[in-house]
Design an enzyme around this catalytic site. Sequence first.
Site, PDB file in Angstrom:
ATOM      1  N   HIS A   1      46.843  47.460  52.324  1.00  0.00           N
ATOM      2  CA  HIS A   1      45.875  48.321  52.878  1.00  0.00           C
ATOM      3  C   HIS A   1      45.347  48.347  54.061  1.00  0.00           C
ATOM      4  O   HIS A   1      45.947  47.789  54.926  1.00  0.00           O
ATOM      5  CB  HIS A   1      44.089  47.444  51.676  1.00  0.00           C
ATOM      6  N   ASP A   2      44.485  49.121  54.235  1.00  0.00           N
ATOM      7  CA  ASP A   2      44.310  50.159  55.337  1.00  0.00           C
ATOM      8  C   ASP A   2      45.406  50.216  56.826  1.00  0.00           C
ATOM      9  O   ASP A   2      45.004  50.480  57.937  1.00  0.00           O
ATOM     10  CB  ASP A   2      42.872  48.932  56.227  1.00  0.00           C
TER      11      ASP A   2
ATOM     12  N   GLY B   1      48.263  43.520  55.701  1.00  0.00           N
ATOM     13  CA  GLY B   1      47.216  44.522  55.539  1.00  0.00           C
ATOM     14  C   GLY B   1      46.900  45.293  56.950  1.00  0.00           C
ATOM     15  O   GLY B   1      46.998  44.199  57.907  1.00  0.00           O
TER      16      GLY B   1
END
Length: 267
Positions: free
Chosen positions: A126-127, A144
């Site tokens: 994520h991200d 992440g």
Amino acid sequence: MGVDPTASVHPTAVIEDGAVVGPNCSIGPYCVIGPQVQLAEGVVLHSHVVVAGITSVGAKTTIWPFASIGHAPQDLKYAGEPTRLEIGSGNRIREHATMNPGTVTGTGVTRVGDNNLFMMGTHVAHDCDLGSNIVMSNNAGLAGHCIVEDRVILGAMSGVHQFVRLGRGSMLGGMAAVVADVVPYSIVAGDRAHLAGLNLVGLKRAGAEREHIKGLRLAFDGLFGREGTLQDRVTAAADAHTDNPLVQELVRFMSTSSQRSYTQPAD
């Protein structure tokens, strides 16, 4: 918009209402496409691919069997917020690769550029924010919030700590455990990974000029020497190589705020 009439869809594939499948896409057997997915022109999903979440896939990207794209991030704080995954054009995403959308505690979006190769079992968390022409070798993983600039190569089974930045043209050796930022055009290797020099092969493949590489080697030696503060060494490199784009790229990277330190040479 639905499924474009020029798209080829196997009868066993499941395309949920609301999904957009663009012109000349090819959807293979047993693929599942979620209701908020958008596939641009010429996307190919081989069999057993699942694309979920608020996910867009760019033109001519190909995804191989058993890849899981766009499912909820592996973050215990995630509570189903409408975050996104944006994948660019011309990517090759091989078997068992996984990519997750962003989180509201991050940028809210995971971005992948163009013309990247994600080999079997790779993971983009994520991200993350990835550039273009990147190679992630088998079972390499990004935690992440990582930033990966253009033309980075991640060796097989390498792992990158959250919030780490990998500078343009850098290379991670196989099984490297990277917990600190990697400066552009360098090679890191080992557990924990150490700085092992410049990625000279990558620079030559990218068409870098000989004089620019020579200047980069001089700046690199000075930046990771032991005299003065890091800021002093960065300033000295910038001032001594004002007309060298490779050195200026290195200086830019090391002058940007980061949550991690820098990968250093072995003692």
